[in-house]
Design a protein around this motif. Structure first.
Motif, mmCIF file in Angstrom:
data_model
loop_
_atom_site.group_PDB
_atom_site.id
_atom_site.type_symbol
_atom_site.label_atom_id
_atom_site.label_comp_id
_atom_site.label_asym_id
_atom_site.label_seq_id
_atom_site.Cartn_x
_atom_site.Cartn_y
_atom_site.Cartn_z
ATOM 1 N N ILE A 1 0.526 -0.657 -0.053
ATOM 2 C CA ILE A 1 0.415 -0.218 -0.160
ATOM 3 C C ILE A 1 0.929 1.534 0.058
ATOM 4 O O ILE A 1 0.659 2.170 -0.802
ATOM 5 N N ILE A 2 1.891 1.564 1.237
ATOM 6 C CA ILE A 2 2.606 2.337 0.645
ATOM 7 C C ILE A 2 3.373 2.411 -0.413
ATOM 8 O O ILE A 2 3.843 3.174 -0.951
ATOM 9 N N SER A 3 3.451 1.328 -1.013
ATOM 10 C CA SER A 3 4.603 1.878 -2.723
ATOM 11 C C SER A 3 3.479 2.114 -3.636
ATOM 12 O O SER A 3 3.649 3.197 -4.417
ATOM 13 N N ILE A 4 2.465 1.794 -3.260
ATOM 14 C CA ILE A 4 1.077 2.511 -4.495
ATOM 15 C C ILE A 4 0.949 4.191 -3.929
ATOM 16 O O ILE A 4 0.706 5.034 -4.659
ATOM 17 N N TYR A 5 1.512 4.536 -2.350
ATOM 18 C CA TYR A 5 1.194 6.284 -2.865
ATOM 19 C C TYR A 5 2.146 6.421 -2.536
ATOM 20 O O TYR A 5 2.086 7.643 -2.658
ATOM 21 N N SER A 6 3.281 5.490 -2.825
ATOM 22 C CA SER A 6 4.491 6.864 -3.487
ATOM 23 C C SER A 6 4.187 6.923 -5.043
ATOM 24 O O SER A 6 4.616 7.786 -5.370
ATOM 25 N N LEU A 7 3.213 6.539 -5.311
ATOM 26 C CA LEU A 7 3.029 6.762 -7.133
ATOM 27 C C LEU A 7 1.844 7.792 -6.655
ATOM 28 O O LEU A 7 1.451 8.787 -7.806
ATOM 29 N N TYR A 8 0.631 7.799 -5.906
ATOM 30 C CA TYR A 8 -0.638 8.222 -5.770
ATOM 31 C C TYR A 8 -0.862 8.844 -4.619
ATOM 32 O O TYR A 8 -0.545 8.227 -3.686
ATOM 33 N N LYS A 9 -1.344 10.505 -4.751
ATOM 34 C CA LYS A 9 -1.091 10.829 -3.352
ATOM 35 C C LYS A 9 -2.137 11.924 -3.487
ATOM 36 O O LYS A 9 -3.414 12.095 -4.641
ATOM 37 N N LEU B 1 -7.437 -3.248 -5.295
ATOM 38 C CA LEU B 1 -8.469 -4.152 -3.656
ATOM 39 C C LEU B 1 -8.188 -5.289 -3.796
ATOM 40 O O LEU B 1 -7.613 -6.573 -3.225
ATOM 41 N N ASP B 2 -8.645 -5.785 -5.376
ATOM 42 C CA ASP B 2 -8.973 -7.543 -5.900
ATOM 43 C C ASP B 2 -7.297 -8.303 -5.757
ATOM 44 O O ASP B 2 -7.440 -9.343 -5.085
ATOM 45 N N ASN B 3 -6.371 -7.669 -5.933
ATOM 46 C CA ASN B 3 -4.734 -8.160 -7.061
ATOM 47 C C ASN B 3 -4.485 -8.186 -4.644
ATOM 48 O O ASN B 3 -4.400 -8.921 -4.957
ATOM 49 N N LEU B 4 -4.290 -6.761 -3.868
ATOM 50 C CA LEU B 4 -4.247 -6.550 -2.613
ATOM 51 C C LEU B 4 -4.493 -7.763 -1.905
ATOM 52 O O LEU B 4 -3.674 -8.185 -1.411
ATOM 53 N N LYS C 1 -6.971 6.564 -3.199
ATOM 54 C CA LYS C 1 -8.426 6.604 -3.130
ATOM 55 C C LYS C 1 -8.842 5.880 -4.522
ATOM 56 O O LYS C 1 -9.178 4.375 -4.345
ATOM 57 N N LYS C 2 -8.408 5.947 -5.291
ATOM 58 C CA LYS C 2 -8.960 5.810 -6.270
ATOM 59 C C LYS C 2 -8.346 3.964 -6.985
ATOM 60 O O LYS C 2 -8.325 3.163 -7.561
ATOM 61 N N ALA C 3 -6.784 4.646 -7.125
ATOM 62 C CA ALA C 3 -5.543 3.480 -7.334
ATOM 63 C C ALA C 3 -5.947 2.038 -6.432
ATOM 64 O O ALA C 3 -5.380 0.797 -6.654
ATOM 65 N N PHE D 1 -4.220 8.401 6.582
ATOM 66 C CA PHE D 1 -4.190 6.739 6.304
ATOM 67 C C PHE D 1 -3.544 6.151 6.034
ATOM 68 O O PHE D 1 -2.776 4.455 6.972
ATOM 69 N N ILE D 2 -1.822 6.293 6.087
ATOM 70 C CA ILE D 2 -0.861 6.047 5.506
ATOM 71 C C ILE D 2 0.182 6.350 6.474
ATOM 72 O O ILE D 2 0.299 5.393 7.445
ATOM 73 N N PHE D 3 -0.229 7.367 7.917
ATOM 74 C CA PHE D 3 -0.025 7.166 8.737
ATOM 75 C C PHE D 3 -0.706 6.348 9.982
ATOM 76 O O PHE D 3 0.054 5.566 10.284
#
Length: 342
Positions: free
Chosen positions: A39-47, A59-62, A52-54, A92-94
């Motif tokens: 999830i944190i890796s995804i956050y590095s790409l989508y802020k 979610l299914d893959n995660l 939320k959209k990403a 959320f990330i915190f």
């Protein structure tokens, strides 16, 4: 003088309520370390709201399709439904990072209790020192957890990250920046995390106050040579209102023992039973912290023997001078045999 009303700013309340909800649902999701890193890796790409959209798309893959995966998906979905502004993704990330580090703090909180518990093998099971450790055991972890949480966030908010290990320094530096930033917008990380953390502590420790007093007495009785299979819990045959916590025989003589950390007024029941029972030896085992000389004399007047914690026994001369009163250290097979002839 009129007392000033206590008012909580509505915006501050709402953001802390949302943060608590996020922490609780992240905990319920039971994410693995791998899940958190993904999830944190995804956050590095989508802020911001893009996160939320990403995440919804991934979610299914995660989470996968197993029962546990569907549970994760449901709880994460409930969290993502809360996202209204970019700040929500930072909350959320915190929260995710706090969940990641929570086991470390929980283990630290348990260490204080473990240090105390490690002393138990060196103590008499019926001593005050032993009783105090077992009595305080569940509370020790809770208090340690509360204080550790306070220290942890105090250091984070003061940008002090050199306190766990060098391997975690970079992670903690980033966490510190996030804690300081969120504090500026009204989030109270320590208080809200502590709500969730205390619940985790409560679930992770034994719910009762250490070992049961009766269990400790049983361990002593078996240690001195009485077969546990011959010990029972029973009511007196002539006074069914009295229950003996331990009933057994030694060389054809019957023994009935009442076991209570404190006697209060319960000793009167034993006195009443002593006047009608056919049991050869009646014994009260207690810590002795609520005993008075009058109580002791009343108990002994009816030939009920008394064993008290050694610390109490050594502290009062009258306990040492009244015949039939013993230190818990004297609870031996030899003494028990001797009682049947007194």
């Amino acid at each position: 003088m009129k007392a000033e009303a206590l008012i909580i700013d509505k915006n501050k309340f709402n953001i802390n309520l949302k943060f608590y909800f996020i922490l609780k649902y992240l905990l319920k999701a039971n994410l693995s370390d791998k899940d958190i890193k993904n999830i944190i890796s995804i956050y590095s790409l989508y802020k911001g709201l893009l996160l939320k959209k990403a995440l919804l798309a991934k979610l299914d893959n995660l989470c996968g399709v197993s029962k546990g995966g569907l549970k994760k998906k449901a709880f994460l979905g409930d969290i993502l439904d809360l996202f209204e502004i970019d700040l929500d993704s930072e909350l959320f990330i915190f929260g995710l990072k706090l969940i990641f580090i929570k086991p470390l703090l929980l283990q630290e909180a348990k260490t204080r209790d473990l240090l105390d518990t490690s002393l138990l093998p060196t103590l008499n099971p019926l001593s005050l020192a032993y009783d105090k450790i077992t009595l305080f055991s569940p509370y020790s972890t809770r208090v340690s957890g509360a204080l550790l949480s306070l220290i942890f966030f105090d250091k984070l908010e003061n940008n002090d990250t050199v306190f766990i290990s060098s391997d975690t320094t970079d992670f903690l530096k980033q966490l510190s920046k996030e804690a300081i930033k969120l504090k500026e917008v009204g989030v109270e990380p320590n208080q809200i995390f502590m709500l969730m953390f205390s619940e985790s502590i409560n679930q992770s420790i034994i719910s009762d106050s250490g070992s049961n007093y009766e269990d400790r007495i049983l361990s002593v009785l078996t240690a001195i040579g009485i077969d546990e299979n011959t010990i029972s819990k029973t009511h007196d045959k002539n006074d069914s209102s009295t229950e003996f916590d331990f009933f057994f025989e030694i060389e054809g003589r019957t023994y009935g023992i009442g076991a209570k950390r404190t006697l209060r007024e319960r000793y009167k029941q034993f006195i009443k039973t002593a006047q009608m029972t056919t049991i050869d030896v009646m014994i009260e085992i207690t810590l002795g912290i609520d005993l008075t000389e009058e109580k002791v004399k009343a108990i002994r007047k009816h030939n009920v023997f008394l064993f008290v914690a050694d610390e109490i026994y050594q502290s009062f001369d009258y306990l040492q001078t009244i015949k039939g009163v013993y230190s818990s250290k004297d609870l031996t097979l030899e003494i028990l045999k001797k009682l049947s002839n007194i």
